[in-house]
Each structure stands twice: as C-alpha cells, then as structure tokens.
Design an enzyme around this catalytic site. Structure first.
Site, PDB file in Angstrom:
ATOM      1  CD  GLU A  99      -2.515  -0.976   2.997  1.00  0.00           C
ATOM      2  OE1 GLU A  99      -3.436  -1.892   3.195  1.00  0.00           O
ATOM      3  OE2 GLU A  99      -1.823  -0.365   3.856  1.00  0.00           O
ATOM      4  CB  CYS A 110       2.185   7.393   3.499  1.00  0.00           C
ATOM      5  SG  CYS A 110       2.469   5.952   4.837  1.00  0.00           S
ATOM      6  CB  CYS A 149       4.884  -5.097  10.055  1.00  0.00           C
ATOM      7  SG  CYS A 149       6.033  -4.302  11.310  1.00  0.00           S
ATOM      8  CB  CYS A 203       2.007  -1.788  16.971  1.00  0.00           C
ATOM      9  SG  CYS A 203       3.703  -1.294  16.726  1.00  0.00           S
ATOM     10  CB  CYS A 240      -0.342  -1.301  13.635  1.00  0.00           C
ATOM     11  SG  CYS A 240       0.327  -1.081  11.897  1.00  0.00           S
ATOM     12  CB  CYS A 264      -0.389   1.078   8.955  1.00  0.00           C
ATOM     13  SG  CYS A 264       0.990   2.143   9.052  1.00  0.00           S
TER      14      CYS A 264
HETATM   15  N1  SAH Z   1       6.884   0.837  11.643  1.00  0.00           N
HETATM   16  C1  SAH Z   1       7.003   2.241  11.639  1.00  0.00           C
HETATM   17  C2  SAH Z   1       6.369   2.830  10.334  1.00  0.00           C
HETATM   18  C3  SAH Z   1       4.664   2.360  10.216  1.00  0.00           C
HETATM   19  S1  SAH Z   1       3.518   2.654  10.947  1.00  0.00           S
HETATM   20  C4  SAH Z   1       6.720   2.695  13.089  1.00  0.00           C
HETATM   21  O1  SAH Z   1       6.208   2.119  13.596  1.00  0.00           O
HETATM   22  O2  SAH Z   1       6.911   4.125  13.196  1.00  0.00           O
HETATM   23  C5  SAH Z   1       3.378   4.601  10.919  1.00  0.00           C
HETATM   24  C6  SAH Z   1       2.675   5.275  12.057  1.00  0.00           C
HETATM   25  O3  SAH Z   1       1.249   4.947  12.189  1.00  0.00           O
HETATM   26  C7  SAH Z   1       3.285   4.498  13.262  1.00  0.00           C
HETATM   27  O4  SAH Z   1       3.502   5.521  14.407  1.00  0.00           O
HETATM   28  C8  SAH Z   1       2.240   3.577  13.967  1.00  0.00           C
HETATM   29  O5  SAH Z   1       2.310   3.474  15.182  1.00  0.00           O
HETATM   30  C9  SAH Z   1       0.908   4.528  13.572  1.00  0.00           C
HETATM   31  N2  SAH Z   1      -0.287   3.738  13.462  1.00  0.00           N
HETATM   32  C10 SAH Z   1      -0.302   2.291  12.976  1.00  0.00           C
HETATM   33  N3  SAH Z   1      -1.731   2.120  13.118  1.00  0.00           N
HETATM   34  C11 SAH Z   1      -2.266   3.072  13.576  1.00  0.00           C
HETATM   35  C12 SAH Z   1      -3.800   3.270  13.918  1.00  0.00           C
HETATM   36  N4  SAH Z   1      -4.656   2.196  13.700  1.00  0.00           N
HETATM   37  N5  SAH Z   1      -4.224   4.496  14.417  1.00  0.00           N
HETATM   38  C13 SAH Z   1      -3.289   5.574  14.429  1.00  0.00           C
HETATM   39  N6  SAH Z   1      -1.972   5.354  14.077  1.00  0.00           N
HETATM   40  C14 SAH Z   1      -1.583   3.979  13.768  1.00  0.00           C
END
Ligand code: SAH
Length: 358
Positions: free
Chosen positions: A100, A113, A120, A124, A127, A348
């Site tokens: 994406e 982006c 991944c 998290c 995510c 994401c």
């Molecule tokens: N792995 C890297 C980059 C990808 S995620 C990182 O963790 O920074 C990019 C950003 O979007 C990160 O800050 C991540 O924590 C956030 N993110 C992911 N899912 C999300 C969601 N459902 N709502 C808000 N932010 C989210």
C-alpha cells in the site's frame, strides 16, 4: 537476489543515479555519460520500457531490457477519501505480493506514505500491518517503484502541476529499520538530484523504536528526518501496545534518541497515537512531559484510527485537545495530526489486510 544487499541491481529503480555511471563502465562496458542518460530517462522521462528510450542506442536498449527490465508495480485498487487522500494498492510483479501507498495532499505539497515491507513483524496492538506478520522485505526498487506508481497515477489523473510528491514518509506497512539497507538505498534514489530530487528534509523515516537502526542512522551523515513511534510514556503500557518495547525498553530507547540528537544536531519527532482512556489521560501527558524533557524533539499526536482487530477507541476531541494543551504548556512543540483517509481504510495495512481477508 538477497533482500538485504546494499543495492537492488536487478531493478533499475533500485540503483542510485551516481552508480549508473559505474555500472555503465564496469558492467556494461559503456562510456560513463550513458549513466546520466539512463537516470534522466528513468526519473525525468518516467520511462517504463527501455525500448521507448530514444536517447539510447538500440543495442543498449535491448541490453538493458535483457539485464534489468523496468518492472512497474501494478495498480490493483484505488480508494479516495473525503479529505482528498488517495490510497493505492499495488502488486509487485515478481511474486504478486500487494503493498500500500497513500497520497496525502496539503496546501503546500503532496505527501506520499510508502511501505518498506510486505506486512510487519513488530505486532503493535493497534496496527493492521502487523496482524499477519512479515511476508518479506521490499527491495529498494520496489520502494522507489511506489513513488513511480504515484507519479504515473498523477499523470493519468490529469495532474499537470503535481508531477511527483514533494514529501516522502516511510510510514506505510513495515518497519524501515528491519529493512535498513534497502530503505536507505531507496531514499538515496528519491533524494538524488538526478533521481527524483526530493529534499532530504522532506523525507521522513519512522521507526517503532529499533535502537540499532537509530544508532546506525546517526552515523550516516544523512539529512533525512527521523520519527519515533512512542505511543506510551512508561514501559508497562508500552510493553502492552508495542512488543518491540521488550527488546528495547524506554531506558534504552530514550538515551539512543538523545545520542542521535547530539550526534546529528537534529531533532526527533515522537509519534503518539491517542487511544481512549488507555494513554490519553492527564497523568499520561505528565509522564510524557517528564520523559521528553531535555530532549530536542517535537510530538505529533494522532487520534487512533480504529481497526477491527483492536478494541481500542478513538478518544474524545476534548481529551485530545487537553492532552495537546498540556504538552504545549510544558513548551514541547506539539501538533495534532488527524489521520487522513480514515473512511478509506487508510490506517497502516488496512487495505492489504482487507484484500487478503476477502
Ligand atoms: N513501523 C514504523 C512505520 C509504520 S507505522 C513505525 O512504527 O513507526 C506509521 C505510524 O502509524 C506509526 O506511528 C504507527 O504506530 C501508526 N499507526 C499504526 N496503526 C495506527 C492506527 N490504527 N491509528 C493511528 N496510528 C496508527
């Protein structure tokens, strides 16, 4: 080819423009100036087939076609949101994997982006990218290929003025420091004056807190921006939300960030996703303030984009603003980013996860 090699030599978009000269001389037995012509054809001419590059002799076109054909990512789905951001689902030609990328327009420039991995491995809790784990790293050529696909999309939609994005954020699927070499090579291609010429200060790498990556980047002498996804001000909560915290807890992460700022003279942006009642209370803000005191940094607050797989909720607007105010009162430069494109699954990995589940 190995995913972690420093240069994606079988994909022309993975070659740093200055290396084309070397490649021409050493591998192709050609005069070095052909290297510049090739870079011009790729990044100014947006060539997608060597056969059509009329500045190159026919024999060289066939040679390049044989050695390293241009392999654009195929656009398989496009979704636009109310706020004008556009998400592209792209297919990698080598194995059909889907990735994406999101285009986010603002008054000044268009931000793209990009993803660094298929899936991944960092899981998290909130995510969507991490739900299915990592399938594989993207090559430098595939990372640049996302920007080339966006350029093609802009041209096809009749965008005359915006030919290319002006900002790149590596905040799509994946953890960039889990694919360090390919990500840095791709960013060098995007930054190079003979590449897409996107200023280093307009390119941001976002990490979930992979300390060795932060340390490595601090020694590179590169001018890219660094964001660190924090999301919690203490280990107990961060362990719960971000398993990476068990490997590199705050007592390792924060000193690594401090060392980065000292070594590079740059500031770090901390991303903090606000989740209702979980990390948006006044005491969380106070802890965050004491954690970040003494660190040259900015904070970017992002109200959660709810995802099916996580029970957390988006906080109330009032709580978001109170959190913001506390940080501002403590003199920590803080902004609130409303994650764009929520109505088109722009969080994401959501689009890919949906395409796999359907
Ligand atoms: N792995 C890297 C980059 C990808 S995620 C990182 O963790 O920074 C990019 C950003 O979007 C990160 O800050 C991540 O924590 C956030 N993110 C992911 N899912 C999300 C969601 N459902 N709502 C808000 N932010 C989210």
């Amino acid at each position: 080819m190995a995913n972690d090699s420093a240069c994606d030599r079988f994909n022309p978009w993975g070659v740093i423009p200055s290396e084309w000269k070397k490649l021409c001389k050493e591998t192709l037995g050609l005069p070095a100036f052909r290297g510049d012509q090739i870079a011009t054809a790729l990044y100014q001419g947006f060539a997608e087939d060597w056969v059509n590059v009329s500045t190159l002799p026919n024999q060289l076109r066939s040679q390049l076609q044989e050695l390293m054909p241009i392999t654009p990512l195929r656009e398989v789905a496009v979704s636009s949101s109310d706020d004008a951001s556009t998400k592209l689902l792209l297919e990698c030609p080598s194995d059909g994997e889907k990735i994406e990328t999101v285009l986010i327009p603002s008054k000044q420039r268009l931000t793209q982006c990009v993803s660094s991995q298929v899936g991944c491995n960092f899981h998290c809790a909130f995510c969507a990218s991490g739900q299915l784990g990592k399938t594989r790293n993207l090559t430098a050529g595939e990372i640049v290929g996302q920007v080339m696909a966006a350029c093609r999309h802009l041209r096809a939609s009749g965008e005359q003025t915006l030919q290319r994005p002006g900002n790149i954020v590596v905040m799509g699927m994946g953890e960039p420091f889990d694919n360090y070499d390919q990500v840095i090579t791709a960013l060098k291609v995007l930054n190079d004056q003979k590449g897409l010429s996107i200023g280093a200060r307009h390119i941001t790498i976002s990490t979930c807190g992979v300390v060795p990556g932060i340390e490595r980047l601090s020694g590179e002498g590169l001018q890219f921006e660094l964001s660190v996804s924090l999301h919690a001000p203490d280990n107990l909560l961060r362990d719960q939300l971000m398993p990476v915290n068990r490997a590199w807890p705050l007592e390792k992460l924060i000193p690594a960030c401090k060392a980065y700022t000292e070594k590079t003279g740059r500031i770090i942006t901390f991303e903090y996703t606000l989740i209702k009642k979980l990390n948006d209370r006044p005491h969380h803000a106070e802890r965050l303030i004491s954690l970040l005191r003494q660190l040259p940094c900015k904070v970017n607050l992002i109200p959660l984009s709810p995802v099916e797989e996580f029970s957390g909720k988006r906080p109330d607007a009032e709580d978001c603003h109170n959190f913001l105010d506390r940080l501002l009162q403590a003199k920590i430069p803080t902004t609130m980013r409303y994650s764009k494109g929520r109505d088109v699954n722009a969080a994401c990995g959501q689009l890919r996860l949906k395409s796999i589940k359907n």
